[in-house]
Design a protein around this motif. Structure first.
Motif, short mmCIF file in Angstrom:
data_model
loop_
_atom_site.label_atom_id
_atom_site.label_comp_id
_atom_site.label_asym_id
_atom_site.label_seq_id
_atom_site.Cartn_x
_atom_site.Cartn_y
_atom_site.Cartn_z
N THR A 281 0.84 -1.19 0.00
CA THR A 281 0.00 0.00 0.00
C THR A 281 0.88 1.24 0.00
O THR A 281 2.10 1.15 0.12
N GLY A 318 -2.88 9.09 10.12
CA GLY A 318 -3.97 9.46 9.22
C GLY A 318 -5.28 9.74 9.92
O GLY A 318 -6.25 10.13 9.29
N VAL A 352 -4.47 10.48 3.29
CA VAL A 352 -5.19 9.34 2.73
C VAL A 352 -5.77 9.58 1.34
O VAL A 352 -6.03 8.62 0.61
N GLU A 353 -5.98 10.80 0.95
CA GLU A 353 -6.67 11.08 -0.31
C GLU A 353 -5.89 10.54 -1.51
O GLU A 353 -4.70 10.80 -1.68
N LYS A 355 -4.92 7.54 -2.01
CA LYS A 355 -3.92 6.54 -1.65
C LYS A 355 -4.56 5.22 -1.20
O LYS A 355 -5.71 5.20 -0.75
N SER A 356 -3.77 4.18 -1.34
CA SER A 356 -4.14 2.90 -0.77
C SER A 356 -3.59 2.85 0.65
O SER A 356 -2.41 3.12 0.88
N VAL A 357 -4.44 2.50 1.60
CA VAL A 357 -4.12 2.64 3.02
C VAL A 357 -4.17 1.28 3.71
O VAL A 357 -5.08 0.48 3.48
N LEU A 377 -12.26 6.90 6.25
CA LEU A 377 -11.12 6.99 5.35
C LEU A 377 -11.56 7.01 3.89
O LEU A 377 -10.97 7.74 3.07
N LYS A 378 -12.57 6.24 3.55
CA LYS A 378 -13.04 6.25 2.17
C LYS A 378 -13.73 7.57 1.84
O LYS A 378 -13.61 8.09 0.72
N ALA A 382 -9.65 7.86 0.38
CA ALA A 382 -8.77 6.69 0.27
C ALA A 382 -9.27 5.79 -0.87
O ALA A 382 -10.46 5.51 -0.98
N VAL A 385 -8.81 0.53 1.56
CA VAL A 385 -8.49 0.44 2.99
C VAL A 385 -8.32 -1.03 3.34
O VAL A 385 -9.27 -1.83 3.23
#
Length: 484
Positions: A281, A318, A352-353, A355-357, A377-378, A382, A385
């Motif tokens: 990630t 995050g 997180v924007e 990105k894979s977290v 997060l979504k 993100a 997740v």
């Protein structure tokens, strides 16, 4: 889940015990927030202050000044047996023919009802529903017939379950750990005496030095005036049943429990989590605060395996925590728990924007918090997740002193990991294996209490399977006296 309890006991030279006990309870506040109490003895009489509330709310300057004596015990409580009221707050104090007795208990007995019925049949009157008073009554009865060590051994032969006790008989302070060592208890030395405490962080608060853990089945008697301590190995077992969740969640990261620094244990658990189920990630982030050490170890292990700079993973915060909101699992209703998550944690969008977290947490109980966090997060942008959990799935309740949800409320009970993943909305989900937990704690499965993740318990509990050959004591049978 809610905390267990925290206990402490001190015996000092000439200094009053009240303030060291007060500071120690502050250091153990994370183990219980419902009530707090201190009982001291000045050599002539017992003094007590026990009330509902946090440590800072229960005691003021006048209270501490009135708690005379250089010996005492203290307790912070979250209820696992008995009600949430003053009569179940601890330490439990009583005066009887052979003197005064104070007792603070961390743990949970599984034969308390049987003992209570027997003692009531002998004329004992109880004022609470808690199992701590059962221990106190049984010990007081034995002290009428035996010396201190023999009386403790006789009581240990009758009570069954998990317990770490600090006890004060007149002005003598002692500590007792159950034969399986389920609950933690340690010995510390300060400049003018000795300390018994659930965690070494309390000893650090007093500028003391950790001496060692109290051994399973051991009685420790602090000498009057803080000059030393005596030990008696009263019961021995082939295996221990240390609660692995102390290292996963409950204990402070700066505490040393059973010779292991909790912070390093959590980092090792995080490293094992990467080795078992690492996923590529952009960023690794913890659920604050309990997931931080796991995430640190996970990210470090991931980057050690990286072959190029492009493979390196970012370790970042995050989720921002609002530290003025109480712990979500203490909220009494589901609606309140869901609202509290939103109040407590807010995503840092730039982390997180797009990105894979990978989100690291210590456990999933009901799934409420995990679902909310994945949604947060979504919503913050993100792309994916991935949840990674530093413990095995919790599939069964705890009978040893953790106020855990019932099987019906446990999201992992009776289902597969994929079912939990789908329920919380994560793109992937992996737990840590039981063997990895044992390895990280330098232990074996046989020496850990794993009831909440296996459904098999190291104690003989009615209606539940045991993971070992356990003989439950007949409460009407007297234990053998202590050896001379």
């Amino acid at each position: 889940m809610t905390e267990k309890c925290g206990v402490v006991g001190v015996s000092l030279a000439d200094r009053a015990a009240a303030r060291p006990l007060y500071y120690s309870l502050y250091a153990l506040q994370h183990r219980g927030q419902e009530s707090a109490g201190i009982v001291t003895h000045d050599g002539f009489q017992q003094h007590s202050r026990v009330e509902m509330g946090l440590v800072g709310d229960v005691f003021d300057e006048g209270d501490l000044d009135s708690l005379n004596g250089s010996a005492g015990i203290g307790h912070v409580r979250y209820p696992t047996a008995g009600g949430v009221n003053n009569c179940c707050a601890q330490p439990f104090a009583v005066s009887f023919k052979s003197g005064s007795l104070g007792l603070a208990h961390n743990g949970n007995l599984v034969n308390a009802d049987e003992l209570r019925d027997e003692l009531e049949g002998m004329g004992h009157a109880f004022t609470s529903e808690g199992d701590t008073e059962v221990i106190a009554h049984d010990l007081a009865r034995n002290l009428l017939e035996e010396d201190l060590v023999r009386a403790v051994k006789r009581t240990m032969g009758r009570i069954h379950g998990s317990y770490a006790l600090t006890v004060m008989h007149d002005d003598v302070v002692l500590g007792v750990r159950d034969p399986e060592g389920n609950r933690p208890l340690c010995i510390g030395e300060v400049e003018d005496g000795y300390v018994l405490a659930s965690e070494s962080a309390a000893i650090d608060t007093l500028d003391g030095d950790l001496v060692r853990d109290v051994k399973p089945g051991e009685l420790v008697v602090l000498e009057k005036g803080g000059t030393g301590f005596d030990t008696y190995q009263l019961v021995e077992r082939d295996h221990t049943a240390h609660c692995f969740f102390e290292h996963v969640y409950f204990a402070r990261p700066d505490s040393v429990i059973d010779d292991t620094l909790v912070y390093e244990a959590r980092r090792d658990l995080g490293r094992a989590l990467w080795e078992e189920s690492g996923v590529e990630t952009d960023v690794v982030m913890p659920v604050p605060d309990s997931g931080r050490a796991f995430a640190s170890g996970y990210a470090e292990a991931a980057n050690e395996d990286a072959t190029t700079d492009d493979d390196l993973v970012e370790f970042a915060e995050g989720l921002m925590k609002n530290r003025y909101v109480g712990r979500t699992f203490i909220m009494p209703t589901q609606d309140e728990r869901e609202r509290a998550v939103r109040l407590k944690l807010n995503p840092i969008r730039s982390t997180v924007e797009g990105k894979s977290v990978t989100l690291i947490d210590d456990s999933i109980v009901r799934g409420t918090t995990s679902t909310q966090l994945v949604d947060l997060l979504k919503d913050a942008g993100a792309e994916a997740v991935h949840m990674r959990i530093g413990a095995p799935p919790i599939v069964a309740p705890c009978y040893m002193g953790i106020d855990m949800a019932s099987r019906e409320e446990l999201i992992a009970a009776g289902g597969e990991t994929e079912d939990v993943r789908e329920a919380i909305g994560a793109d992937s989900l992996s737990y840590l294996s039981i063997d990895a937990v044992a390895d990280a704690l330098s232990s074996t499965r046989d020496d850990l209490c794993l009831g909440c993740v296996t459904g098999e318990y190291p104690y003989d509990i009615d209606g539940e399977p045991s993971d070992r050959d356990v003989t439950r004591p007949d409460v009407g049978t007297e234990a053998a006296p202590a050896d001379d």
